[in-house]
Design a protein around this motif. Structure first.
Motif, PDB file in Angstrom:
ATOM      1  N   VAL B  46       1.878 -13.244  -4.360  1.00 27.21           N
ATOM      2  CA  VAL B  46       1.771 -11.823  -4.016  1.00 27.21           C
ATOM      3  C   VAL B  46       0.705 -11.690  -2.934  1.00 27.21           C
ATOM      4  N   TYR B  47       1.063 -11.048  -1.831  1.00 32.01           N
ATOM      5  CA  TYR B  47       0.078 -10.720  -0.799  1.00 32.01           C
ATOM      6  C   TYR B  47      -0.492  -9.345  -1.110  1.00 32.01           C
ATOM      7  N   TRP B  48      -1.791  -9.210  -0.970  1.00 27.26           N
ATOM      8  CA  TRP B  48      -2.452  -7.908  -1.117  1.00 27.26           C
ATOM      9  C   TRP B  48      -3.106  -7.552   0.221  1.00 27.26           C
ATOM     10  N   LEU B  49      -2.715  -6.391   0.765  1.00 21.36           N
ATOM     11  CA  LEU B  49      -3.288  -5.907   2.022  1.00 21.36           C
ATOM     12  C   LEU B  49      -4.224  -4.736   1.718  1.00 21.36           C
ATOM     13  N   SER B  50      -5.464  -4.848   2.132  1.00 24.37           N
ATOM     14  CA  SER B  50      -6.472  -3.847   1.801  1.00 24.37           C
ATOM     15  C   SER B  50      -6.500  -2.715   2.811  1.00 24.37           C
ATOM     16  N   PHE B  59     -10.763  -6.067  -2.967  1.00 20.07           N
ATOM     17  CA  PHE B  59      -9.714  -6.246  -3.976  1.00 20.07           C
ATOM     18  C   PHE B  59     -10.132  -7.270  -5.026  1.00 20.07           C
ATOM     19  N   VAL B  60     -10.683  -8.355  -4.555  1.00 21.81           N
ATOM     20  CA  VAL B  60     -11.034  -9.467  -5.434  1.00 21.81           C
ATOM     21  C   VAL B  60     -12.075  -9.044  -6.471  1.00 21.81           C
ATOM     22  N   ASN B  61     -13.031  -8.226  -6.030  1.00 25.64           N
ATOM     23  CA  ASN B  61     -14.108  -7.811  -6.928  1.00 25.64           C
ATOM     24  C   ASN B  61     -13.742  -6.628  -7.822  1.00 25.64           C
ATOM     25  N   LYS B  62     -12.865  -5.763  -7.351  1.00 27.63           N
ATOM     26  CA  LYS B  62     -12.733  -4.456  -7.997  1.00 27.63           C
ATOM     27  C   LYS B  62     -11.384  -4.175  -8.654  1.00 27.63           C
ATOM     28  N   ALA B  63     -10.338  -4.868  -8.302  1.00 21.12           N
ATOM     29  CA  ALA B  63      -9.004  -4.451  -8.743  1.00 21.12           C
ATOM     30  C   ALA B  63      -8.641  -4.955 -10.134  1.00 21.12           C
ATOM     31  N   GLY B  64      -9.361  -5.953 -10.634  1.00 22.25           N
ATOM     32  CA  GLY B  64      -9.041  -6.476 -11.958  1.00 22.25           C
ATOM     33  C   GLY B  64      -7.684  -7.153 -12.027  1.00 22.25           C
ATOM     34  N   ALA B  65      -7.237  -7.705 -10.910  1.00 18.69           N
ATOM     35  CA  ALA B  65      -5.890  -8.277 -10.861  1.00 18.69           C
ATOM     36  C   ALA B  65      -5.818  -9.682 -11.455  1.00 18.69           C
ATOM     37  N   GLN B  66      -6.936 -10.387 -11.442  1.00 19.49           N
ATOM     38  CA  GLN B  66      -6.882 -11.800 -11.839  1.00 19.49           C
ATOM     39  C   GLN B  66      -6.394 -11.971 -13.276  1.00 19.49           C
ATOM     40  N   SER B 148      -3.505   2.105   0.694  1.00 22.85           N
ATOM     41  CA  SER B 148      -3.832   3.005   1.810  1.00 22.85           C
ATOM     42  C   SER B 148      -3.333   2.398   3.131  1.00 22.85           C
ATOM     43  N   MET B 149      -4.194   2.072   4.088  1.00 20.69           N
ATOM     44  CA  MET B 149      -3.731   1.367   5.280  1.00 20.69           C
ATOM     45  C   MET B 149      -2.998   0.085   4.899  1.00 20.69           C
ATOM     46  N   GLY B 150      -3.462  -0.573   3.849  1.00 19.50           N
ATOM     47  CA  GLY B 150      -2.793  -1.792   3.383  1.00 19.50           C
ATOM     48  C   GLY B 150      -1.495  -1.508   2.631  1.00 19.50           C
ATOM     49  N   GLY B 151      -1.388  -0.304   2.070  1.00 21.25           N
ATOM     50  CA  GLY B 151      -0.104   0.109   1.489  1.00 21.25           C
ATOM     51  C   GLY B 151       0.924   0.314   2.586  1.00 21.25           C
ATOM     52  N   HIS B 152       0.481   0.962   3.675  1.00 25.06           N
ATOM     53  CA  HIS B 152       1.303   1.024   4.895  1.00 25.06           C
ATOM     54  C   HIS B 152       1.703  -0.376   5.335  1.00 25.06           C
ATOM     55  N   GLY B 153       0.742  -1.279   5.394  1.00 25.66           N
ATOM     56  CA  GLY B 153       1.045  -2.639   5.818  1.00 25.66           C
ATOM     57  C   GLY B 153       2.070  -3.303   4.911  1.00 25.66           C
ATOM     58  N   ALA B 154       1.909  -3.122   3.607  1.00 27.05           N
ATOM     59  CA  ALA B 154       2.837  -3.745   2.657  1.00 27.05           C
ATOM     60  C   ALA B 154       4.251  -3.198   2.843  1.00 27.05           C
TER      61      ALA B 154
END
Lengths: 282, 282
Positions: B46-50, B59-66, B148-154
């Motif tokens: 999965v690519y994550w665009l911020s 994302f790495v510190n705050k999203a709790g995705a791991q 946001s901008m990365g949601g646009h990117g995705a």
């Protein structure tokens, strides 16, 4: 008291407040997470004490605790790690002064006029919470956790107030500060050269003096084995030895490959909140 | 490529790498989370665009995705949001230049020499991952998400590469950048005044031109209703309208009380990773 920030999170609210602290003689900031259950019922409180260099924000942003707190119906209060302000004494190092209050009541100049973090965490902040959130928080049900310097704080606060805290959790705590470099630097400055004063803030020493270990709150400690501070600063084996002598319940979980970071904390946060919740009767 | 940081997290590894980017003509940094399953099997990506102002670290510190990625056995790649370095053009504003690459290939001076984020994300970075992690990552199974901008990117990356991405997720995405102030500021500077060039990076326009909406990747969008950018900048209704016209599958979940922050993202990260995982065949 003033609310300076809020964000909806996992159905509850992550908030941030400032207030005038009498004991620290400055404006203090703390974070409060209220789970969805707090809308309809008083919820128990877990205090989180952070480590060196942190503010109230590190835990809130990085630990991933809100998800589990929301599910369990637990509030989490995260105070700052020291007094703050231009007139607050400081040193140009990360492990003394601002961001490094060590949760003690300082007795020595120039620290004593503001650095009263033990009284702040154990008395003034809970009293403020009772005044401001009496219909939301159930302050008869408290537990405490923390990381590194804040793990030391959680152990000391919990072990000196055994009738108050249902359980104690700590990540990478400084278990015997009077025996390690961080303590050898900070404790004489805050408390003077009398070693007896240091031992009032040394979890291993407090544990060793306990008359009835079985009456102490249960303690869960998480320790990463690739933590660069493990060997020199943290010494969980010293607390285990003291606990064995007095018959207290201390579980230290040593984790291969984990370090001192919030990635480590986040990895085991759920386990610790469930441990605390169980003893809070959740 | 150089590994500059790593932390064990949820049994896997959160790592950070730098490498020389040919297309961006500078050193780029990206984050990679490898779940425990990657020790024994190739895992989907999965690519994550911020969003604006972010680096690879937010994302790495705050999203709790791991936690969820570890459970599902998914790797997450989080690139930076723009080229970096002293010789990279910039503006003294948060929404243009460094931290604001908008995932386009710039054609205009002074931006074109470095700001090639579309090619970086869609070509150079995946090729690097294939070279360096070919036995760990299964790059035939890709999905993409962002904020946001990365949601646009995705959305743009996913909709322009429909055979590649199994599904698209976005939090608070800029759904029609050619119609809103953020886009009106950045797109002419990066792409010139020809509006047709902007539409190549406008998810609503790309969706509207689709010949067969049913063949597009399924899209899940999360939108907070207390998001201060919702009304002026984000416009998910425009993407919904375009999707309806072409018969594409777009679900927008509008959430009372939630804002534009990572507290919002973290609250629904698990839902989005499970959505992406399902379409990745996990």
């Amino acid at each position: 008291m003033e609310k300076i920030d809020e964000h909806k999170a996992f159905g509850g609210w992550q908030r941030r407040y400032t207030h005038k602290s009498e004991v620290c003689n400055c404006t203090m900031t703390f974070a409060l997470y209220l789970p969805p259950l707090a809308d309809t019922r008083r919820v128990p409180v877990v205090y989180w004490l952070s480590g060196l260099t942190c503010t109230d924000e590190n835990f809130v942003n990085k630990a991933g605790a809100q998800r589990v707190a929301a599910e369990l119906g637990i509030a989490i209060v995260a105070p700052d790690t020291s007094p703050r302000g231009d007139d607050v004494a400081d040193e140009d190092s990360y492990d003394m002064g601002k961001g490094a209050g060590f949760y003690v009541n300082a007795t020595e100049a120039p620290w004593a006029s503001h650095y009263q973090m033990y009284d702040y965490v154990t008395s003034e902040l809970p009293a403020l919470l009772a005044d401001e959130f009496g219909t939301t928080l159930d302050l008869s049900r408290e537990a405490i956790s923390g990381h590194s310097m804040g793990g030391h704080g959680a152990l000391v606060v919990g072990l000196r107030n055994v009738d108050r805290f249902a359980a104690i959790s700590a990540f990478s705590p400084i278990c015997a500060p009077s025996e390690v470099p961080w303590g050898h630097k900070a404790l004489p400055k805050y408390l003077g050269d009398n070693r007896d004063a240091w031992l009032e803030y040394d979890a291993t020493a407090i544990m060793g003096r306990a008359s009835n270990g079985e009456s102490l709150p249960p303690i869960l400690i998480e320790q990463g084995l690739d933590d660069g501070f493990y060997e020199e600063q943290l010494h969980p084996h010293r607390l285990e030895e003291a606990a064995d002598q007095v018959g207290a319940q201390v579980e230290v979980r040593r984790r291969e490959g984990y370090d001192h970071s919030y990635f480590f904390i986040a990895s085991f946060m759920e386990d610790h909140l469930r441990f605390l919740a169980k003893h809070l009767g959740v």
